[in-house]
Design a protein around this motif. Structure first.
Motif, PDB file in Angstrom:
ATOM      1  N   LYS A  12       0.818  -1.217   0.000  1.00 42.84           N
ATOM      2  CA  LYS A  12       0.000   0.000   0.000  1.00 42.84           C
ATOM      3  C   LYS A  12       0.854   1.270   0.000  1.00 42.84           C
ATOM      4  O   LYS A  12       0.572   2.222  -0.733  1.00 42.84           O
ATOM      5  N   THR A  13       1.904   1.286   0.818  1.00 42.00           N
ATOM      6  CA  THR A  13       2.772   2.462   0.845  1.00 42.00           C
ATOM      7  C   THR A  13       3.511   2.605  -0.478  1.00 42.00           C
ATOM      8  O   THR A  13       3.677   3.716  -1.001  1.00 42.00           O
ATOM      9  N   ASN A  74      10.066  -2.070  -0.204  1.00 41.07           N
ATOM     10  CA  ASN A  74       8.859  -2.040   0.607  1.00 41.07           C
ATOM     11  C   ASN A  74       8.561  -3.429   1.171  1.00 41.07           C
ATOM     12  O   ASN A  74       7.442  -3.769   1.499  1.00 41.07           O
ATOM     13  N   LEU A 152       0.797   1.463  11.347  1.00 44.42           N
ATOM     14  CA  LEU A 152       0.299   2.147  10.164  1.00 44.42           C
ATOM     15  C   LEU A 152      -1.222   2.252  10.138  1.00 44.42           C
ATOM     16  O   LEU A 152      -1.936   1.315  10.498  1.00 44.42           O
ATOM     17  N   ASN A 154      -4.591   3.938   7.541  1.00 42.07           N
ATOM     18  CA  ASN A 154      -4.953   4.377   6.195  1.00 42.07           C
ATOM     19  C   ASN A 154      -5.581   5.768   6.197  1.00 42.07           C
ATOM     20  O   ASN A 154      -6.247   6.155   5.222  1.00 42.07           O
ATOM     21  N   SER A 175       0.216   7.530   9.452  1.00 37.91           N
ATOM     22  CA  SER A 175      -0.497   7.124   8.241  1.00 37.91           C
ATOM     23  C   SER A 175       0.477   6.639   7.164  1.00 37.91           C
ATOM     24  O   SER A 175       1.617   7.098   7.067  1.00 37.91           O
ATOM     25  N   ARG A 176       0.006   5.700   6.353  1.00 38.17           N
ATOM     26  CA  ARG A 176       0.802   5.247   5.207  1.00 38.17           C
ATOM     27  C   ARG A 176       1.110   6.414   4.281  1.00 38.17           C
ATOM     28  O   ARG A 176       2.177   6.483   3.665  1.00 38.17           O
TER      29      ARG A 176
END
Length: 213
Positions: A12-13, A74, A152, A154, A175-176
């Motif tokens: 996601k990041t 990542n 983390l 969202n 947050s990401r």
């Protein structure tokens, strides 16, 4: 123009970072991931090369990074150290120097108080891999930036502060989008945060555990 390799590009990041790099820079990207069809939305983007790969295949990594300027990882998981060793070996073989990677709070026993004790138990299975990976990178001779996010979320915000590896970790969450913002700044200005381990947290989130736990 810079070419950046993102390993673990479906995270996601990593996806947040990819979108910012494509919209705010002219950099070319190599997106390395398992099941590359998951990012087929980039198939027709001339600035993106998708590679369906296995991070433990060092030779494949080496070939993929032949003409990149910077490598961003990542990656995560219990076997993170094994994955990172493969990346480091590929970078050395390809004569690459600049490495930015996601690590974890607690990778340096830097989280104080009750939250530190809770965090040790909550991610006990993963911390040995993060710690071993951090040691491998620090001793690699590469120019690296280790990024240690808090837990983390969202949340749609960019709101964070930083701590250095020698300082006690602050806060419990981030947050990401904030993590992607920090990584974006480093990869677009790669002379910053050289050989640093940087903690990221949202200000004023101190406590015994993250608010969502």
């Amino acid at each position: 123009m810079t070419k950046i390799m993102i390993i673990g590009a479906y995270g996601k990041t990593a996806q947040l970072l990819t979108e910012r790099l494509l919209s705010e820079t002219q950099n070319d990207l190599i997106l390395f991931l398992r099941k590359a069809e998951r990012l087929n939305k980039y198939t027709n983007n001339k600035r993106v090369q998708l590679i369906d790969g296995d991070v433990l295949d060092t030779e494949q990594l080496y070939t993929a990074m032949a003409d990149v300027d910077l490598v961003y990882s990542n990656l995560g998981g219990i076997n993170l150290a094994e994955q990172i060793q493969s990346v480091l070996d590929a970078m050395k073989n390809a004569n690459k120097q600049r490495f930015v990677y996601i690590s974890s709070l607690g990778a340096h026993h830097e989280v104080p108080g009750n939250f530190g004790k809770w965090n040790e138990q909550a991610i006990a299975a993963y911390l040995p891999g993060f710690r071993a990976a951090a040691k491998l990178v620090a001793e690699s001779g590469l120019q690296y930036t280790e990024v240690r996010p808090a837990w983390l979320t969202n949340t749609d915000e960019v709101d964070y502060e930083t701590t250095q590896g020698s300082e006690p970790f602050k806060g419990t969450e981030v947050s990401r989008k904030s993590v992607a913002d920090f990584v974006f700044k480093v990869v677009t200005d790669p002379k910053t945060h050289l050989n640093e381990s940087v903690g990221l947290n949202k200000p004023n989130t101190d406590g015994d555990k993250p608010s969502f736990m």
